[in-house]
Motif scaffolding. Structure first.
Motif, PDB file in Angstrom:
ATOM      1  N   LEU A  24      51.777  -1.233   0.620  1.00  0.00           N
ATOM      2  CA  LEU A  24      50.925  -0.192   0.088  1.00  0.00           C
ATOM      3  C   LEU A  24      49.931   0.260   1.139  1.00  0.00           C
ATOM      4  O   LEU A  24      49.360  -0.557   1.871  1.00  0.00           O
ATOM      5  CB  LEU A  24      50.176  -0.712  -1.140  1.00  0.00           C
ATOM      6  CG  LEU A  24      51.040  -1.094  -2.349  1.00  0.00           C
ATOM      7  CD1 LEU A  24      50.151  -1.682  -3.441  1.00  0.00           C
ATOM      8  CD2 LEU A  24      51.828   0.098  -2.862  1.00  0.00           C
ATOM      9  N   ALA A  25      49.689   1.569   1.206  1.00  0.00           N
ATOM     10  CA  ALA A  25      48.717   2.088   2.159  1.00  0.00           C
ATOM     11  C   ALA A  25      47.328   1.603   1.749  1.00  0.00           C
ATOM     12  O   ALA A  25      46.977   1.590   0.568  1.00  0.00           O
ATOM     13  CB  ALA A  25      48.766   3.607   2.179  1.00  0.00           C
ATOM     14  N   ALA A  26      46.540   1.195   2.738  1.00  0.00           N
ATOM     15  CA  ALA A  26      45.229   0.622   2.459  1.00  0.00           C
ATOM     16  C   ALA A  26      44.189   1.713   2.263  1.00  0.00           C
ATOM     17  O   ALA A  26      44.216   2.757   2.914  1.00  0.00           O
ATOM     18  CB  ALA A  26      44.814  -0.297   3.601  1.00  0.00           C
ATOM     19  N   ALA A  27      43.259   1.456   1.349  1.00  0.00           N
ATOM     20  CA  ALA A  27      42.125   2.358   1.170  1.00  0.00           C
ATOM     21  C   ALA A  27      41.199   2.210   2.368  1.00  0.00           C
ATOM     22  O   ALA A  27      41.186   1.182   3.047  1.00  0.00           O
ATOM     23  CB  ALA A  27      41.393   2.015  -0.121  1.00  0.00           C
ATOM     24  N   PRO A  28      40.391   3.226   2.677  1.00  0.00           N
ATOM     25  CA  PRO A  28      39.455   3.124   3.798  1.00  0.00           C
ATOM     26  C   PRO A  28      38.500   1.945   3.615  1.00  0.00           C
ATOM     27  O   PRO A  28      38.193   1.533   2.494  1.00  0.00           O
ATOM     28  CB  PRO A  28      38.699   4.456   3.754  1.00  0.00           C
ATOM     29  CG  PRO A  28      39.602   5.384   3.019  1.00  0.00           C
ATOM     30  CD  PRO A  28      40.339   4.547   2.022  1.00  0.00           C
ATOM     31  N   ALA A  29      38.006   1.397   4.711  1.00  0.00           N
ATOM     32  CA  ALA A  29      37.115   0.237   4.652  1.00  0.00           C
ATOM     33  C   ALA A  29      35.834   0.538   3.896  1.00  0.00           C
ATOM     34  O   ALA A  29      35.240  -0.353   3.286  1.00  0.00           O
ATOM     35  CB  ALA A  29      36.790  -0.240   6.067  1.00  0.00           C
ATOM     36  N   LEU A  48      37.951  10.370   9.481  1.00  0.00           N
ATOM     37  CA  LEU A  48      38.501   9.300   8.651  1.00  0.00           C
ATOM     38  C   LEU A  48      39.585   9.847   7.742  1.00  0.00           C
ATOM     39  O   LEU A  48      39.418  10.909   7.144  1.00  0.00           O
ATOM     40  CB  LEU A  48      37.382   8.678   7.811  1.00  0.00           C
ATOM     41  CG  LEU A  48      37.761   7.538   6.861  1.00  0.00           C
ATOM     42  CD1 LEU A  48      38.145   6.292   7.660  1.00  0.00           C
ATOM     43  CD2 LEU A  48      36.607   7.235   5.910  1.00  0.00           C
ATOM     44  N   ASN A  49      40.693   9.109   7.626  1.00  0.00           N
ATOM     45  CA  ASN A  49      41.753   9.468   6.689  1.00  0.00           C
ATOM     46  C   ASN A  49      41.386   8.906   5.316  1.00  0.00           C
ATOM     47  O   ASN A  49      41.337   7.696   5.129  1.00  0.00           O
ATOM     48  CB  ASN A  49      43.096   8.904   7.155  1.00  0.00           C
ATOM     49  CG  ASN A  49      44.266   9.425   6.321  1.00  0.00           C
ATOM     50  OD1 ASN A  49      44.106   9.731   5.137  1.00  0.00           O
ATOM     51  ND2 ASN A  49      45.432   9.533   6.931  1.00  0.00           N
ATOM     52  N   THR A  50      41.133   9.793   4.365  1.00  0.00           N
ATOM     53  CA  THR A  50      40.724   9.363   3.025  1.00  0.00           C
ATOM     54  C   THR A  50      41.823   9.571   1.985  1.00  0.00           C
ATOM     55  O   THR A  50      41.549   9.605   0.786  1.00  0.00           O
ATOM     56  CB  THR A  50      39.462  10.140   2.582  1.00  0.00           C
ATOM     57  OG1 THR A  50      39.789  11.533   2.459  1.00  0.00           O
ATOM     58  CG2 THR A  50      38.337   9.962   3.586  1.00  0.00           C
ATOM     59  N   ALA A  51      43.067   9.711   2.455  1.00  0.00           N
ATOM     60  CA  ALA A  51      44.172  10.000   1.537  1.00  0.00           C
ATOM     61  C   ALA A  51      44.337   8.902   0.479  1.00  0.00           C
ATOM     62  O   ALA A  51      44.765   9.179  -0.647  1.00  0.00           O
ATOM     63  CB  ALA A  51      45.467  10.175   2.316  1.00  0.00           C
ATOM     64  N   GLU A  52      43.984   7.661   0.822  1.00  0.00           N
ATOM     65  CA  GLU A  52      44.137   6.557  -0.118  1.00  0.00           C
ATOM     66  C   GLU A  52      42.803   6.112  -0.719  1.00  0.00           C
ATOM     67  O   GLU A  52      42.713   5.052  -1.343  1.00  0.00           O
ATOM     68  CB  GLU A  52      44.813   5.362   0.576  1.00  0.00           C
ATOM     69  CG  GLU A  52      46.190   5.667   1.144  1.00  0.00           C
ATOM     70  CD  GLU A  52      47.175   6.107   0.067  1.00  0.00           C
ATOM     71  OE1 GLU A  52      47.069   5.607  -1.073  1.00  0.00           O
ATOM     72  OE2 GLU A  52      48.048   6.939   0.364  1.00  0.00           O
ATOM     73  N   ALA A  53      41.775   6.917  -0.538  1.00  0.00           N
ATOM     74  CA  ALA A  53      40.476   6.570  -1.116  1.00  0.00           C
ATOM     75  C   ALA A  53      40.548   6.583  -2.640  1.00  0.00           C
ATOM     76  O   ALA A  53      41.312   7.345  -3.230  1.00  0.00           O
ATOM     77  CB  ALA A  53      39.409   7.540  -0.631  1.00  0.00           C
ATOM     78  N   THR A  54      39.743   5.747  -3.280  1.00  0.00           N
ATOM     79  CA  THR A  54      39.767   5.639  -4.733  1.00  0.00           C
ATOM     80  C   THR A  54      38.412   6.059  -5.307  1.00  0.00           C
ATOM     81  O   THR A  54      37.445   6.273  -4.568  1.00  0.00           O
ATOM     82  CB  THR A  54      40.061   4.202  -5.178  1.00  0.00           C
ATOM     83  OG1 THR A  54      39.016   3.340  -4.706  1.00  0.00           O
ATOM     84  CG2 THR A  54      41.411   3.751  -4.617  1.00  0.00           C
ATOM     85  N   PHE A  55      38.362   6.157  -6.629  1.00  0.00           N
ATOM     86  CA  PHE A  55      37.123   6.515  -7.320  1.00  0.00           C
ATOM     87  C   PHE A  55      36.757   5.376  -8.256  1.00  0.00           C
ATOM     88  O   PHE A  55      37.560   4.988  -9.105  1.00  0.00           O
ATOM     89  CB  PHE A  55      37.293   7.818  -8.105  1.00  0.00           C
ATOM     90  CG  PHE A  55      36.043   8.281  -8.808  1.00  0.00           C
ATOM     91  CD1 PHE A  55      35.051   8.950  -8.118  1.00  0.00           C
ATOM     92  CD2 PHE A  55      35.856   8.026 -10.164  1.00  0.00           C
ATOM     93  CE1 PHE A  55      33.897   9.380  -8.747  1.00  0.00           C
ATOM     94  CE2 PHE A  55      34.708   8.452 -10.810  1.00  0.00           C
ATOM     95  CZ  PHE A  55      33.720   9.131 -10.095  1.00  0.00           C
TER      96      PHE A  55
END
Length: 272
Positions: A24-29, A48-55
């Motif tokens: 799975l692609a990791a969310a940003p640190a 920063l790549n935020t494609a996998e960022a969550t809410f």
């Protein structure tokens, strides 16, 4: 035998492939508030790549945001700063929060330059501030370009109202004309709301409202024509009370400046 061996080999390869779990692609640190990336000094810029960022459920609201990442900054002295997402390739929202006395929102912006965002705030030395960058509504992130830099603090805007003690009223129409003046410490667009009330009988009051917008630079005169909001009652000669509210919103700083003035006035007959 060779055919059976080939089948067994194919089955083994298939089972091995089935047992491999896709990574799975990791969310940003800095996906969560608790792991906000600290900004050491200004000016600051990051991609920063935020494609996998969550809410997170406890992320504060800002223009219906999703897919958030966080940064923090602790200035060493009082100053003004600008933060923006100019150059990002997705629709962003940007908000800033103070940690002094609990997390409180200082500014929230959706679109300043196209789909990118900008906020300007005055900060206090020694206080930690947090920036939340999010994707608008329920969209996903992308390539974020985030920048923070010093920005000169403007002269604080002050509004001052002066009300005249004498006003006039037209006997036929019952329309009152009230004069005032407005002083602005620097040029500003100002919204004005006035309320005139008068007791005409023991238990009967007449009131009327006025709303206008004006551009203020220095001191300017104001005049309000106010009619009763009651069809069967009108303003007449005698004492009355006038309240005037002035509001100006600074879009560059997401800040509202307000003031109000109250005065007992005397309504006299208008001279034609």
């Amino acid at each position: 035998m060779k055919k059976a061996h080939s089948i067994r080999l194919l089955v083994a390869v298939f089972m091995m492939l089935m047992s491999i779990t896709p990574a799975l692609a990791a969310a940003p640190a800095n996906d969560d508030f608790a792991s906000a990336q600290a900004i050491a000094a200004l000016p600051f810029s990051a991609t920063l790549n935020t494609a996998e960022a969550t809410f997170a459920e406890d992320d504060p609201p800002c223009s219906s945001s999703s897919a958030t990442v966080w940064y923090s900054f602790t200035p060493t002295e009082d100053m003004g700063i600008e933060a923006n997402t100019f150059g990002s390739n997705y629709d962003t929202t940007l908000s800033v929060y103070s940690s002094s006395g609990g997390l409180s929102q200082l500014a929230c912006n959706d679109d300043t330059d196209g789909q990118q965002s900008r906020v300007r705030v005055a900060v206090t030395g020694g206080v930690t501030y947090y920036f939340m960058i999010a994707a608008y509504h329920d969209s996903s992130g992308g390539e974020l370009v985030f920048s923070v830099k010093p920005f000169p603090l403007p002269e604080p805007l002050t509004l001052e109202l002066q009300l005249a003690g004498i006003a006039t009223v037209d006997r036929q129409s019952g329309t009152a004309t009230v004069n005032a003046s407005l002083t602005c410490s620097r040029p500003a667009n100002v919204s004005l709301n006035g309320l005139l009330s008068q007791q005409i009988l023991r238990n009967t009051f007449v009131q009327g409202y006025s709303h206008s917008e004006t551009y203020c630079s220095g001191t300017i005169p104001l005049s309000f024509n106010i009619s009763s909001d009651q069809s069967l009652s009108h303003f007449g000669r005698g004492p009355a009370k006038f309240t005037l509210y002035a509001d100006s919103f600074d879009h560059d700083w997401d800040r509202l400046t307000s003031t109000e003035a109250h005065a007992r006035i005397i309504l006299i007959d208008a001279r034609n």
